[in-house]
Design a protein around this motif. Structure first.
Motif, PDB file in Angstrom:
ATOM      1  N   LEU A 136      -6.267  -6.370   5.995  1.00 47.24           N
ATOM      2  CA  LEU A 136      -6.288  -5.866   4.994  1.00 47.24           C
ATOM      3  C   LEU A 136      -6.904  -6.349   4.303  1.00 47.24           C
ATOM      4  O   LEU A 136      -5.563  -7.664   3.693  1.00 47.24           O
ATOM      5  CB  LEU A 136      -5.029  -4.848   5.233  1.00 47.24           C
ATOM      6  CG  LEU A 136      -5.868  -3.790   6.803  1.00 47.24           C
ATOM      7  CD1 LEU A 136      -4.264  -2.648   7.024  1.00 47.24           C
ATOM      8  CD2 LEU A 136      -6.568  -2.927   6.434  1.00 47.24           C
ATOM      9  N   THR A 137      -6.900  -5.520   2.831  1.00 42.96           N
ATOM     10  CA  THR A 137      -6.748  -6.001   1.647  1.00 42.96           C
ATOM     11  C   THR A 137      -6.415  -5.251   0.448  1.00 42.96           C
ATOM     12  O   THR A 137      -6.670  -3.570   0.884  1.00 42.96           O
ATOM     13  CB  THR A 137      -7.785  -6.477   0.775  1.00 42.96           C
ATOM     14  OG1 THR A 137      -8.986  -5.685   0.597  1.00 42.96           O
ATOM     15  CG2 THR A 137      -8.182  -8.024   1.798  1.00 42.96           C
ATOM     16  N   VAL A 138      -5.136  -5.286  -0.421  1.00 39.48           N
ATOM     17  CA  VAL A 138      -4.871  -3.944  -1.923  1.00 39.48           C
ATOM     18  C   VAL A 138      -4.907  -4.493  -2.414  1.00 39.48           C
ATOM     19  O   VAL A 138      -4.390  -5.642  -3.096  1.00 39.48           O
ATOM     20  CB  VAL A 138      -3.767  -3.488  -1.216  1.00 39.48           C
ATOM     21  CG1 VAL A 138      -3.127  -2.532  -2.364  1.00 39.48           C
ATOM     22  CG2 VAL A 138      -3.173  -2.725   0.425  1.00 39.48           C
TER      23      VAL A 138
ATOM     24  N   VAL B 251       5.678  -0.943  -0.518  1.00 41.69           N
ATOM     25  CA  VAL B 251       5.189  -0.541   1.467  1.00 41.69           C
ATOM     26  C   VAL B 251       6.256   1.034   1.158  1.00 41.69           C
ATOM     27  O   VAL B 251       7.440   0.638   0.986  1.00 41.69           O
ATOM     28  CB  VAL B 251       5.367  -1.463   1.966  1.00 41.69           C
ATOM     29  CG1 VAL B 251       5.072  -1.540   2.869  1.00 41.69           C
ATOM     30  CG2 VAL B 251       4.679  -2.856   1.385  1.00 41.69           C
ATOM     31  N   ALA B 252       5.568   1.615   1.280  1.00 41.42           N
ATOM     32  CA  ALA B 252       5.954   3.202   2.029  1.00 41.42           C
ATOM     33  C   ALA B 252       6.176   3.433   3.250  1.00 41.42           C
ATOM     34  O   ALA B 252       5.535   3.950   3.583  1.00 41.42           O
ATOM     35  CB  ALA B 252       5.925   4.347   1.184  1.00 41.42           C
TER      36      ALA B 252
ATOM     37  N   LYS C 293      -4.340   2.326  -3.926  1.00 46.69           N
ATOM     38  CA  LYS C 293      -3.435   2.639  -3.076  1.00 46.69           C
ATOM     39  C   LYS C 293      -3.766   2.987  -1.324  1.00 46.69           C
ATOM     40  O   LYS C 293      -5.205   3.377  -0.944  1.00 46.69           O
ATOM     41  CB  LYS C 293      -2.901   4.366  -3.151  1.00 46.69           C
ATOM     42  CG  LYS C 293      -1.699   4.833  -4.581  1.00 46.69           C
ATOM     43  CD  LYS C 293      -2.291   5.761  -4.815  1.00 46.69           C
ATOM     44  CE  LYS C 293      -3.559   6.024  -5.408  1.00 46.69           C
ATOM     45  NZ  LYS C 293      -3.191   7.743  -6.163  1.00 46.69           N
ATOM     46  N   LEU C 294      -3.342   1.908  -0.155  1.00 48.60           N
ATOM     47  CA  LEU C 294      -3.441   1.777   0.680  1.00 48.60           C
ATOM     48  C   LEU C 294      -2.327   3.026   1.540  1.00 48.60           C
ATOM     49  O   LEU C 294      -2.074   2.432   1.903  1.00 48.60           O
ATOM     50  CB  LEU C 294      -4.491   0.558   1.529  1.00 48.60           C
ATOM     51  CG  LEU C 294      -4.171   0.090   3.079  1.00 48.60           C
ATOM     52  CD1 LEU C 294      -5.248   0.325   3.226  1.00 48.60           C
ATOM     53  CD2 LEU C 294      -4.462  -0.854   3.513  1.00 48.60           C
TER      54      LEU C 294
ATOM     55  N   LEU D  25      -0.021   0.260  -3.881  1.00 47.75           N
ATOM     56  CA  LEU D  25       1.372   0.842  -2.657  1.00 47.75           C
ATOM     57  C   LEU D  25       0.179   1.237  -1.274  1.00 47.75           C
ATOM     58  O   LEU D  25      -0.615   1.165  -1.342  1.00 47.75           O
ATOM     59  CB  LEU D  25       1.475   2.742  -3.335  1.00 47.75           C
ATOM     60  CG  LEU D  25       1.781   3.512  -2.066  1.00 47.75           C
ATOM     61  CD1 LEU D  25       3.567   3.392  -2.257  1.00 47.75           C
ATOM     62  CD2 LEU D  25       1.710   4.840  -2.507  1.00 47.75           C
ATOM     63  N   VAL D  26       1.019   0.177  -0.258  1.00 49.11           N
ATOM     64  CA  VAL D  26       0.957   0.663   0.568  1.00 49.11           C
ATOM     65  C   VAL D  26       1.535   2.176   1.431  1.00 49.11           C
ATOM     66  O   VAL D  26       2.704   2.194   1.368  1.00 49.11           O
ATOM     67  CB  VAL D  26       1.143  -0.878   1.814  1.00 49.11           C
ATOM     68  CG1 VAL D  26       0.677  -0.525   3.476  1.00 49.11           C
ATOM     69  CG2 VAL D  26       0.065  -1.179   0.791  1.00 49.11           C
TER      70      VAL D  26
END
Length: 322
Positions: A28-30, A173-174, A35-36, A204-205
């Motif tokens: 994965l990339t952000v 990270v939420a 926002k992912l 944001l993840v």
């Protein structure tokens, strides 16, 4: 350069023949300011992946691969560097704020702690910053003197967000930040997160089982099943036109306002995700898949491009080697 890059991440609990794979080859990339969302049922590996981003997993976890934060591998950081990165580089909002906050300390002191530890702020400067953070998340500064049990669920979640913002991290990270909140408070918390990440240019993840929430909040969406990413792409595309049968099932499980068909005939998905200790051969989704072919029992398809910027791991995806 991407702010967060995860490459071929594998996470198992235990060792030897009894090792349980929780995350299997995730990539994965952000990008900065993006926002992912990561979606999936309970037991699919979402929270394990979230905790791994800041190396918060228990000692029984075995990790391989890379988790690059601003180009540095979190998995190889020495403890001193890792301690500096947590809060200041990236922070986490845990699900269940009542269980994450210390019941015997005032919330203002808990928000101030990372400021005192990581910023070496004076007590007066920390108090001033705590007041500003509480105002930022929609609470009066006077609530700093409250204990967690004196706050509502939504207020406690706002305190957790204020704490995560304390040291101006570049990534939040939420992990299920709206669990157990009613729909009105959930909407307020989601709008708050959106506003804060936009205003402060934070990445944001966000982890959730609710595909609709993620599609409304995030730019991109990844769907996890049995520890793997089975679909990833633009959030609205994944929600409205999922290319993997599991993504379609998740999307269809939530009735859509204004759509009589989904309201009168809501669809679910029979069965449960497989036990990570006893994964089926081939595609792990095939025992529940309404479109499964014979080849799905023996072949586990890789992620391939299903549309521009949209990948899916299914033999029915155009371009799949199967």
């Amino acid at each position: 350069m991407s702010l967060l890059t995860i490459r071929d991440l594998h996470i198992t609990y235990g060792a030897g023949p009894t090792a349980v794979p929780a995350v299997r080859g995730v990539d994965l990339t952000v990008d900065p300011g993006r926002k992912l969302g990561i979606a999936g049922e309970s037991g699919c590996g979402k929270s394990t992946l979230a905790l791994a981003m800041l190396r918060l997993l228990p000692a029984t976890a075995r990790l391989s691969g890379e988790i690059l934060l601003d180009g540095e591998d979190v998995l190889t950081m020495k403890w001193g560097r890792l301690r500096a990165v947590r809060w200041a580089g990236a922070s986490i909002v845990f699900q269940g704020a009542m269980h994450s906050l210390n019941a015997v300390h005032r919330v203002g002191d808990q928000i101030a702690e990372p400021l005192l530890v990581h910023r070496q702020a004076s007590a007066a400067a920390a108090r001033k910053r705590v007041g500003a953070l509480l105002e930022q998340v929609g609470l009066p500064p006077s609530r700093a003197s409250a204990y967690p049990h004196e706050l509502s669920g939504g207020q406690r979640q706002r305190v957790m967000i204020a704490m995560a913002l304390a040291c101006d991290p570049r990534l939040i990270v939420a992990d299920e930040p709206t669990t157990a909140l009613d729909v009105m408070i959930q909407a307020q918390i989601l709008r708050l997160l959106e506003r804060l990440v936009t205003e402060q240019d934070i990445s944001l993840v966000m982890i959730s089982h609710d595909l609709a929430v993620l599609a409304d909040t995030c730019d991109r969406l990844a769907v996890m099943y049995a520890g793997r990413i089975v679909e990833e792409g633009p959030a609205r595309d994944v929600y409205d036109a999922a290319r993997h049968p599991y993504g379609r099932a998740l999307s269809a499980a939530f009735p859509r306002i204004g759509d009589p068909a989904s309201r009168l005939a809501p669809r679910g998905l029979p069965g449960d995700p497989p036990d990570p200790a006893a994964l089926p051969p081939g595609c792990t989704f095939h025992p529940r898949c309404p479109s499964a072919l014979e080849t799905c029992r023996s072949e586990d398809p890789p992620l391939v491009q299903a549309a521009p910027g949209h990948r899916a791991a299914c033999v029915l995806t155009p371009g799949s080697p199967a």
